[in-house]
Design a protein around this motif. Sequence first.
Motif, PDB file in Angstrom:
ATOM      1  N   LEU A 171       0.818  -1.196   0.023  1.00 50.64           N
ATOM      2  CA  LEU A 171       0.041  -0.026   0.026  1.00 50.64           C
ATOM      3  C   LEU A 171       0.950   1.254  -0.048  1.00 50.64           C
ATOM      4  O   LEU A 171       2.078   1.213   0.630  1.00 50.64           O
ATOM      5  N   PRO A 172       0.549   2.581  -0.720  1.00 51.91           N
ATOM      6  CA  PRO A 172       1.231   3.433  -0.683  1.00 51.91           C
ATOM      7  C   PRO A 172       1.305   4.186   0.685  1.00 51.91           C
ATOM      8  O   PRO A 172       0.400   3.871   1.478  1.00 51.91           O
ATOM      9  N   ALA A 173       2.346   4.887   0.808  1.00 56.22           N
ATOM     10  CA  ALA A 173       2.280   5.783   2.253  1.00 56.22           C
ATOM     11  C   ALA A 173       1.203   6.832   2.321  1.00 56.22           C
ATOM     12  O   ALA A 173       0.806   6.970   3.373  1.00 56.22           O
ATOM     13  N   HIS A 174       0.913   7.321   1.105  1.00 54.80           N
ATOM     14  CA  HIS A 174       0.042   8.488   1.014  1.00 54.80           C
ATOM     15  C   HIS A 174      -0.795   8.293  -0.094  1.00 54.80           C
ATOM     16  O   HIS A 174      -0.290   8.092  -1.107  1.00 54.80           O
ATOM     17  N   VAL A 175      -2.064   8.971   0.126  1.00 49.67           N
ATOM     18  CA  VAL A 175      -3.122   8.926  -1.081  1.00 49.67           C
ATOM     19  C   VAL A 175      -3.585  10.443  -1.186  1.00 49.67           C
ATOM     20  O   VAL A 175      -3.963  11.140  -0.004  1.00 49.67           O
ATOM     21  N   THR A 176      -3.389  10.771  -2.424  1.00 48.93           N
ATOM     22  CA  THR A 176      -3.779  12.333  -2.368  1.00 48.93           C
ATOM     23  C   THR A 176      -5.467  12.387  -2.681  1.00 48.93           C
ATOM     24  O   THR A 176      -6.074  11.732  -3.606  1.00 48.93           O
ATOM     25  N   ILE A 177      -6.356  12.881  -2.149  1.00 46.42           N
ATOM     26  CA  ILE A 177      -7.478  12.946  -2.284  1.00 46.42           C
ATOM     27  C   ILE A 177      -8.083  14.368  -2.834  1.00 46.42           C
ATOM     28  O   ILE A 177      -7.536  15.414  -2.340  1.00 46.42           O
ATOM     29  N   ARG A 178      -8.816  14.507  -3.793  1.00 47.85           N
ATOM     30  CA  ARG A 178      -9.386  15.542  -4.411  1.00 47.85           C
ATOM     31  C   ARG A 178     -10.660  15.782  -4.073  1.00 47.85           C
ATOM     32  O   ARG A 178     -11.531  14.793  -4.485  1.00 47.85           O
TER      33      ARG A 178
ATOM     34  N   THR B 181     -10.824  21.402   6.147  1.00 47.15           N
ATOM     35  CA  THR B 181     -10.532  19.820   6.244  1.00 47.15           C
ATOM     36  C   THR B 181      -9.129  19.818   6.132  1.00 47.15           C
ATOM     37  O   THR B 181      -8.492  18.668   6.478  1.00 47.15           O
ATOM     38  N   GLY B 182      -8.371  20.709   5.377  1.00 44.99           N
ATOM     39  CA  GLY B 182      -6.943  20.422   5.451  1.00 44.99           C
ATOM     40  C   GLY B 182      -6.626  19.972   3.806  1.00 44.99           C
ATOM     41  O   GLY B 182      -5.376  19.884   3.533  1.00 44.99           O
ATOM     42  N   VAL B 183      -7.554  19.586   3.066  1.00 43.61           N
ATOM     43  CA  VAL B 183      -7.382  18.785   1.784  1.00 43.61           C
ATOM     44  C   VAL B 183      -6.575  19.999   0.887  1.00 43.61           C
ATOM     45  O   VAL B 183      -6.708  21.063   0.867  1.00 43.61           O
ATOM     46  N   ARG B 184      -5.976  19.353  -0.143  1.00 47.94           N
ATOM     47  CA  ARG B 184      -4.924  20.278  -0.716  1.00 47.94           C
ATOM     48  C   ARG B 184      -5.125  20.344  -2.153  1.00 47.94           C
ATOM     49  O   ARG B 184      -4.803  21.222  -2.646  1.00 47.94           O
TER      50      ARG B 184
ATOM     51  N   GLN C 129      -4.443  -0.541  -4.049  1.00 51.60           N
ATOM     52  CA  GLN C 129      -3.686  -1.599  -3.989  1.00 51.60           C
ATOM     53  C   GLN C 129      -2.986  -1.868  -5.271  1.00 51.60           C
ATOM     54  O   GLN C 129      -1.721  -2.320  -5.369  1.00 51.60           O
ATOM     55  N   ALA C 130      -3.457  -1.349  -6.416  1.00 51.40           N
ATOM     56  CA  ALA C 130      -3.058  -1.595  -7.730  1.00 51.40           C
ATOM     57  C   ALA C 130      -2.056  -0.677  -8.073  1.00 51.40           C
ATOM     58  O   ALA C 130      -1.528  -0.446  -9.147  1.00 51.40           O
ATOM     59  N   GLY C 131      -1.830   0.441  -7.306  1.00 55.69           N
ATOM     60  CA  GLY C 131      -1.069   1.363  -7.756  1.00 55.69           C
ATOM     61  C   GLY C 131      -1.490   2.847  -7.930  1.00 55.69           C
ATOM     62  O   GLY C 131      -0.669   3.852  -8.318  1.00 55.69           O
ATOM     63  N   VAL C 132      -2.659   3.133  -7.781  1.00 58.93           N
ATOM     64  CA  VAL C 132      -3.451   4.571  -7.828  1.00 58.93           C
ATOM     65  C   VAL C 132      -2.871   5.227  -6.451  1.00 58.93           C
ATOM     66  O   VAL C 132      -3.125   4.917  -5.572  1.00 58.93           O
ATOM     67  N   THR C 133      -2.752   6.674  -6.867  1.00 62.14           N
ATOM     68  CA  THR C 133      -2.504   7.332  -5.475  1.00 62.14           C
ATOM     69  C   THR C 133      -3.156   8.771  -5.451  1.00 62.14           C
ATOM     70  O   THR C 133      -2.759   9.439  -4.777  1.00 62.14           O
ATOM     71  N   ARG C 134      -4.296   8.863  -6.314  1.00 64.95           N
ATOM     72  CA  ARG C 134      -4.993   9.898  -6.219  1.00 64.95           C
ATOM     73  C   ARG C 134      -6.373   9.464  -6.455  1.00 64.95           C
ATOM     74  O   ARG C 134      -6.768   8.727  -7.302  1.00 64.95           O
ATOM     75  N   LEU C 135      -7.458  10.008  -5.444  1.00 70.45           N
ATOM     76  CA  LEU C 135      -8.721   9.410  -5.575  1.00 70.45           C
ATOM     77  C   LEU C 135      -9.536  10.654  -5.346  1.00 70.45           C
ATOM     78  O   LEU C 135      -9.291  11.761  -4.559  1.00 70.45           O
TER      79      LEU C 135
ATOM     80  N   VAL D   2      -3.368  10.963   4.606  1.00 74.15           N
ATOM     81  CA  VAL D   2      -4.056  11.453   3.952  1.00 74.15           C
ATOM     82  C   VAL D   2      -4.082  12.993   4.471  1.00 74.15           C
ATOM     83  O   VAL D   2      -3.549  13.282   5.562  1.00 74.15           O
ATOM     84  N   ASP D   3      -4.218  14.107   3.587  1.00 73.56           N
ATOM     85  CA  ASP D   3      -4.267  15.255   3.971  1.00 73.56           C
ATOM     86  C   ASP D   3      -5.576  15.822   4.608  1.00 73.56           C
ATOM     87  O   ASP D   3      -5.715  16.938   5.019  1.00 73.56           O
ATOM     88  N   VAL D   4      -6.598  15.150   4.885  1.00 75.50           N
ATOM     89  CA  VAL D   4      -8.053  15.369   5.170  1.00 75.50           C
ATOM     90  C   VAL D   4      -8.002  15.104   6.775  1.00 75.50           C
ATOM     91  O   VAL D   4      -7.983  13.828   7.070  1.00 75.50           O
ATOM     92  N   ASP D   5      -8.520  16.004   7.563  1.00 73.08           N
ATOM     93  CA  ASP D   5      -8.866  15.694   9.105  1.00 73.08           C
ATOM     94  C   ASP D   5     -10.418  15.326   8.970  1.00 73.08           C
ATOM     95  O   ASP D   5     -11.205  15.730   8.455  1.00 73.08           O
ATOM     96  N   LEU D   6     -10.421  14.100   9.530  1.00 76.83           N
ATOM     97  CA  LEU D   6     -11.712  13.427   9.504  1.00 76.83           C
ATOM     98  C   LEU D   6     -12.966  13.988  10.420  1.00 76.83           C
ATOM     99  O   LEU D   6     -13.842  14.246   9.820  1.00 76.83           O
TER     100      LEU D   6
END
Length: 300
Positions: free
Chosen positions: A3-10, A39-42, A223-229, A265-269
């Motif tokens: 799993l990646p260490a970080h995923v960017t959420i848009r 939320t801190g989203v970038r 899991q397959a390598g996508v790091t942006r959702l 993630v960059d988002v505070d829940l």
Amino acid sequence: MSLPAHVTIREVLLRDGLQLEALIPLADKLKLLDAIAATGVREVEATAFVSPSKLPALADAAELAAELGNYPDIEFSALVASPNGAKRAIAAGLTSIEYVVSAADGHSRANVGSTSAEATARIEEIVALAHDVGATVEVIVACSWDCPFDGPTPEHQVLEILGQARDWGVDRFALADTIGTTTPRRVANLVAAVRPIVDGAPLGAHFHNTRGSGLASAYAAVQAGVTRLDSSIGGLGGCPFAPGATGNIATEDLVYLLRDSGIGVDVDLSAAIDAARLVQAVVGHEIPSALLRAGDRLSG
């Protein structure tokens, strides 16, 4: 399993999330933007520069764009459906352009009035317009798995669009499950086929939760390598030109899943749940968010 260490959420509430809703005043959209920023989203998809007659909910695109400079820590993007839309977005100050190409002719005709090949051919001009002013372009392939009119999408149609986009210098790529039909197995298979085509460029994914498999598909993509959702506060959204396409994955639900999987993630829940409460108040009806109903783990 890696799993990646970080995923960017848009965050896509302001565009995809609101385009099926009744008209919301700009002042309320700006309240939602404040809550999103908290939320801190970038990265935030702010609006779409498309025909107001087709998407009246987003007719205030230029007015909203004029307020985005108040949030210097966020990278804003806008969706366009044509070179003219790209020109409008650039004139409004956007430096990140999203261009959607449907991999299926049926949806492409309903969405933009042209075939998939005709829509694909416009990528080159849009890239040239954006790069000429230092903006970036992301090509999002709609109906990557299924089309509401044509049925299952052949994999080669997705790969051909992405290959041409790559050759024309597109900066980022994304796969979209426009009608919420895909499942983890199908996601893993397509992402594996796509990754060599995009040649190391950032690859994202956009899932709808129409049939309840959105979060599972998002996890399979990671899991397959996508790091942006992409995701939408409260789970609002859908495609007005695809029958039955409703509901993005909710940002707060996605953050809950990724955070507890050890993925940064960059988002505070907590702030995202607060934003979902505001969304529900603004739209005036119950929203799909699971975390809004149940809370964060045992704390509620």
